[in-house]
Design an enzyme around this catalytic site. Structure first.
Site, PDB file in Angstrom:
ATOM      1  N   ASN A  93     112.409 -15.670  54.274  1.00 14.15           N
ATOM      2  CA  ASN A  93     111.315 -16.583  54.899  1.00 14.15           C
ATOM      3  C   ASN A  93     111.055 -17.708  54.373  1.00 14.15           C
ATOM      4  O   ASN A  93     109.811 -18.130  54.384  1.00 14.15           O
ATOM      5  CB  ASN A  93     110.337 -15.683  55.499  1.00 14.15           C
ATOM      6  CG  ASN A  93     109.392 -15.349  54.580  1.00 14.15           C
ATOM      7  OD1 ASN A  93     109.512 -15.143  53.288  1.00 14.15           O
ATOM      8  ND2 ASN A  93     108.036 -14.872  54.773  1.00 14.15           N
ATOM      9  N   GLY A 126      99.023 -12.648  52.682  1.00 17.32           N
ATOM     10  CA  GLY A 126      99.662 -12.608  51.599  1.00 17.32           C
ATOM     11  C   GLY A 126      98.939 -12.651  50.299  1.00 17.32           C
ATOM     12  O   GLY A 126      97.926 -13.249  50.203  1.00 17.32           O
ATOM     13  N   HIS A 128     107.184  -2.361  52.368  1.00 17.69           N
ATOM     14  CA  HIS A 128     105.560  -2.026  52.261  1.00 17.69           C
ATOM     15  C   HIS A 128     104.948  -1.101  53.449  1.00 17.69           C
ATOM     16  O   HIS A 128     104.290  -1.535  54.198  1.00 17.69           O
ATOM     17  CB  HIS A 128     104.673  -3.539  52.371  1.00 17.69           C
ATOM     18  CG  HIS A 128     105.174  -4.430  53.363  1.00 17.69           C
ATOM     19  ND1 HIS A 128     105.612  -4.101  54.972  1.00 17.69           N
ATOM     20  CD2 HIS A 128     105.538  -5.760  53.262  1.00 17.69           C
ATOM     21  CE1 HIS A 128     105.990  -5.411  55.462  1.00 17.69           C
ATOM     22  NE2 HIS A 128     106.157  -6.140  54.583  1.00 17.69           N
ATOM     23  N   HIS A 137     108.444 -13.173  47.308  1.00 18.85           N
ATOM     24  CA  HIS A 137     108.582 -14.397  48.062  1.00 18.85           C
ATOM     25  C   HIS A 137     108.342 -15.351  47.029  1.00 18.85           C
ATOM     26  O   HIS A 137     107.360 -15.608  46.394  1.00 18.85           O
ATOM     27  CB  HIS A 137     107.358 -14.508  49.302  1.00 18.85           C
ATOM     28  CG  HIS A 137     107.294 -13.627  50.373  1.00 18.85           C
ATOM     29  ND1 HIS A 137     108.249 -13.816  51.356  1.00 18.85           N
ATOM     30  CD2 HIS A 137     106.975 -12.310  50.268  1.00 18.85           C
ATOM     31  CE1 HIS A 137     107.958 -12.624  52.282  1.00 18.85           C
ATOM     32  NE2 HIS A 137     107.324 -11.646  51.494  1.00 18.85           N
ATOM     33  N   LEU A 138     109.633 -16.207  46.951  1.00 21.87           N
ATOM     34  CA  LEU A 138     109.572 -17.309  45.909  1.00 21.87           C
ATOM     35  C   LEU A 138     109.413 -18.572  46.437  1.00 21.87           C
ATOM     36  O   LEU A 138     109.159 -19.582  45.775  1.00 21.87           O
ATOM     37  CB  LEU A 138     110.851 -17.109  44.999  1.00 21.87           C
ATOM     38  CG  LEU A 138     110.862 -16.080  44.047  1.00 21.87           C
ATOM     39  CD1 LEU A 138     112.362 -15.943  43.406  1.00 21.87           C
ATOM     40  CD2 LEU A 138     109.840 -15.966  43.156  1.00 21.87           C
ATOM     41  N   ARG A 139     109.192 -18.766  47.720  1.00 20.30           N
ATOM     42  CA  ARG A 139     109.001 -19.869  48.449  1.00 20.30           C
ATOM     43  C   ARG A 139     109.895 -21.040  48.418  1.00 20.30           C
ATOM     44  O   ARG A 139     109.383 -22.115  48.797  1.00 20.30           O
ATOM     45  CB  ARG A 139     107.350 -20.383  47.991  1.00 20.30           C
ATOM     46  CG  ARG A 139     106.542 -19.186  48.484  1.00 20.30           C
ATOM     47  CD  ARG A 139     106.105 -18.923  49.813  1.00 20.30           C
ATOM     48  NE  ARG A 139     105.013 -18.159  49.951  1.00 20.30           N
ATOM     49  CZ  ARG A 139     105.066 -17.140  50.804  1.00 20.30           C
ATOM     50  NH1 ARG A 139     106.261 -16.809  51.559  1.00 20.30           N
ATOM     51  NH2 ARG A 139     103.884 -16.338  51.187  1.00 20.30           N
ATOM     52  N   ASP A 155     105.730  -7.484  47.244  1.00 22.20           N
ATOM     53  CA  ASP A 155     105.172  -8.306  48.368  1.00 22.20           C
ATOM     54  C   ASP A 155     104.705  -9.463  47.578  1.00 22.20           C
ATOM     55  O   ASP A 155     103.635  -9.940  48.418  1.00 22.20           O
ATOM     56  CB  ASP A 155     104.608  -7.600  49.402  1.00 22.20           C
ATOM     57  CG  ASP A 155     104.520  -8.522  50.721  1.00 22.20           C
ATOM     58  OD1 ASP A 155     105.320  -9.546  50.874  1.00 22.20           O
ATOM     59  OD2 ASP A 155     104.002  -7.875  51.600  1.00 22.20           O
ATOM     60  N   HIS A 163     111.133  -6.964  46.740  1.00 18.80           N
ATOM     61  CA  HIS A 163     110.142  -7.632  47.714  1.00 18.80           C
ATOM     62  C   HIS A 163     109.309  -8.861  47.057  1.00 18.80           C
ATOM     63  O   HIS A 163     108.249  -8.550  46.700  1.00 18.80           O
ATOM     64  CB  HIS A 163     109.392  -6.643  48.605  1.00 18.80           C
ATOM     65  CG  HIS A 163     108.963  -7.242  49.923  1.00 18.80           C
ATOM     66  ND1 HIS A 163     108.764  -6.590  50.889  1.00 18.80           N
ATOM     67  CD2 HIS A 163     108.614  -8.526  49.839  1.00 18.80           C
ATOM     68  CE1 HIS A 163     108.286  -7.370  51.773  1.00 18.80           C
ATOM     69  NE2 HIS A 163     108.042  -8.528  51.474  1.00 18.80           N
ATOM     70  N   HIS A 169     110.600  -4.909  58.043  1.00 16.52           N
ATOM     71  CA  HIS A 169     109.211  -5.156  58.205  1.00 16.52           C
ATOM     72  C   HIS A 169     108.629  -4.414  59.459  1.00 16.52           C
ATOM     73  O   HIS A 169     109.079  -5.042  60.349  1.00 16.52           O
ATOM     74  CB  HIS A 169     109.033  -6.550  57.999  1.00 16.52           C
ATOM     75  CG  HIS A 169     107.683  -7.073  58.467  1.00 16.52           C
ATOM     76  ND1 HIS A 169     106.714  -7.680  57.506  1.00 16.52           N
ATOM     77  CD2 HIS A 169     106.768  -6.858  59.663  1.00 16.52           C
ATOM     78  CE1 HIS A 169     105.385  -7.854  57.953  1.00 16.52           C
ATOM     79  NE2 HIS A 169     105.573  -7.506  59.308  1.00 16.52           N
TER      80      HIS A 169
HETATM   81  O1  DOR Z   1     101.254 -10.671  53.846  1.00 14.51           O
HETATM   82  C1  DOR Z   1     102.570 -10.863  54.003  1.00 14.51           C
HETATM   83  N1  DOR Z   1     103.176 -12.313  53.512  1.00 14.51           N
HETATM   84  N2  DOR Z   1     103.279 -10.375  54.651  1.00 14.51           N
HETATM   85  C2  DOR Z   1     104.459 -10.487  55.071  1.00 14.51           C
HETATM   86  O2  DOR Z   1     105.207  -9.664  55.641  1.00 14.51           O
HETATM   87  C3  DOR Z   1     105.089 -11.934  54.631  1.00 14.51           C
HETATM   88  C4  DOR Z   1     104.071 -12.406  53.591  1.00 14.51           C
HETATM   89  C5  DOR Z   1     104.454 -13.940  53.322  1.00 14.51           C
HETATM   90  O3  DOR Z   1     105.556 -14.545  53.442  1.00 14.51           O
HETATM   91  O4  DOR Z   1     103.223 -14.790  52.999  1.00 14.51           O
HETATM   92 ZN    ZN Z   2     106.452  -7.977  55.202  1.00 15.24          ZN
END
Ligand code: DOR
Ligand code: ZN
Length: 427
Positions: A88, A320, A228, A56-58, A301, A54, A175
């Site tokens: 996302n 996040g 999470h 997030h590489l953006r 995360d 999990h 989620h």
């Molecule tokens: O805290 C979070 N940030 N929870 C998520 O489910 C998404 C993530 C994000 O993409 O920043």
């Molecule tokens: Zn999440």
């Protein structure tokens, strides 16, 4: 060829030398160094490279906060050899073009195996299933699907997703957040939120979805992964579901193991995260559930955010926090120093179980001759002080700023190639 001199695999027994050749472990024992690259690993523990389910590489879309390159560097420095990149992004990874871009870019950077996660529903809207089959069959070979950030709230859509996932032999990662129960929510529903005047995010919003999804997964005979886990009640639901044979796995984040909602008193949005930091009693239950195996693994995360999205009033801030470079240290502090896990246990929750859950054949393997040389070398005695500006991520939203944490990663090897060494990624 690389010779790792004097490491202790899993922190058990005598130090050994590990010879790495052609991406594999070719010998283990008391070995002579010829002209190979030698890593002095005296006093270090060798573990299988970590796997993060999990991250997030953006990229694409928010390359001002993280790119596949900077996120891969953070991963290598954190001891990871494989990461799963959440869907996302912007555009959303709900089609083969986007997942193939992420996969290809990960291969070019080559610091960590980057596996894109595909969206479950088109645009993460929860209304129509995305083309799971096309993403699974693409070059990216997508194995995990998730609308993370959003819950697949409609039970019929979730049921269909689970049915398709079974046929495709892929995994749906949920989620868990019943959106009707978290409208406007800003913090864990409890005494702290009440005192601070922040709208509450009740534990039941998570627990009710996890219970529902366990029932649905059992009903259709599919596997389910819970992202999470943040409450004691969710751990109870998982314990019940596993006892009745449901094929469910679950992850907990480092921040939910270490931090609780007491941190919110400063109103510093660095502590804003979804699901929110919970009560200290939840933190304690999560540690126990992880030790027991009810929660299978740790996943970061890792969620980089730009300063303008964090250095603002609480309600406007994005949820996040960064996690890749601090995960091991937080696990050592909460689980190893707390006597709940030994180093074998760390290998299990950071590497072996996540690799099994994702179906990665070359990660989370034993440290043995003939196995892929995906390894991390850890100095268990050293400590370091977290400085967000010095982390490899483009963003610096770490909740551990200024904290002295145990455990320093000295080197990470991906198929024998050194991807990080002495705090520097091989870029
Ligand atoms: O805290 C979070 N940030 N929870 C998520 O489910 C998404 C993530 C994000 O993409 O920043
Ligand atoms: Zn999440």
């Amino acid at each position: 060829m690389t010779l790792i001199k004097g490491a202790v695999p899993y922190g058990e027994g005598d130090p050994v030398d590990i010879l790495v050749e052609d991406g594999q472990i070719s010998d283990i024992g008391n070995l002579k160094s010829d002209d190979q690259d030698v890593i002095d690993a005296r006093g270090l523990i060798a573990l299988p490279g970590f796997v993060d389910l999990h991250t997030h590489l953006r990229e694409p879309g928010r390359e001002d906060t993280e790119t596949i390159e900077t996120g891969s560097a953070a991963a290598a420095l954190g001891g990871y050899t494989a990461v799963f990149a959440m869907a996302n992004t912007d555009p959303i990874a709900d089609n083969p073009v986007v997942v193939e871009h992420v996969w290809r870019r990960g291969r070019e950077v080559a610091l960590v195996d980057v596996h894109p996660i595909g969206a479950v529903t088109v645009g993460l809207k929860g209304e129509r299933l995305a083309e799971l089959g096309a993403m699974a069959r693409s070059n990216a070979n997508v194995r995990i699907f998730s609308d993370d950030g959003m819950c697949v709230a409609d039970p019929l859509i979730m049921r269909r997703a689970l049915e398709y996932s079974r046929g495709l032999d892929v995994l749906i990662a949920q989620h868990a957040e019943e959106p009707r129960l978290t409208v406007g929510a800003q913090a864990h529903e409890g005494e702290t939120a009440a005192r601070l005047g922040l709208a509450g995010w009740p534990a039941a919003a998570e627990e009710s979805i996890v219970a529902r999804d366990c029932l649905l997964a059992g009903h259709v005979g599919a596997r389910l992964h819970v992202c999470h886990v943040s409450t004691a009640g969710t751990a109870d639901v998982l314990r019940w579901a596993k006892a009745r044979g449901t094929q469910v796995s679950a992850e907990v984040t480092p921040h939910h193991l270490l931090l609780d909602d007491d941190r919110l008193n400063t109103y510093d949005p660095v502590n804003k995260v979804n699901p929110p930091l919970r009560a200290i009693s939840d933190t304690k239950s999560l540690r126990e559930a992880l030790a027991e195996g009810v929660i299978d693994c740790v996943a970061t995360d890792h969620a980089p955010h730009a300063p303008q999205d964090k250095d603002c009033e609480w309600s406007a801030a994005r949820p996040g926090m960064l996690g890749l470079q601090t995960a091991l240290s937080v696990v050592i502090q909460t689980m190893v120093q707390g006597g709940l896990l030994d180093w074998r246990g760390v290998a299990r929750v950071m590497s072996e179980r996540p690799a099994e859950i994702a179906g990665l054949p070359d990660h989370g393997r034993p440290i043995a001759v003939g196995e892929p040389a995906n390894l991390v070398l850890v100095d268990p005695k050293a400590t370091w002080t977290v400085n967000g500006a010095e982390l490899a991520s483009l963003a610096s939203n770490t909740p551990y700023e200024g904290m002295e944490l145990p455990g320093v990663i000295k080197a990470t090897l991906l198929r024998g190639k050194v991807t990080a060494r002495d705090g520097k990624a091989a870029r």
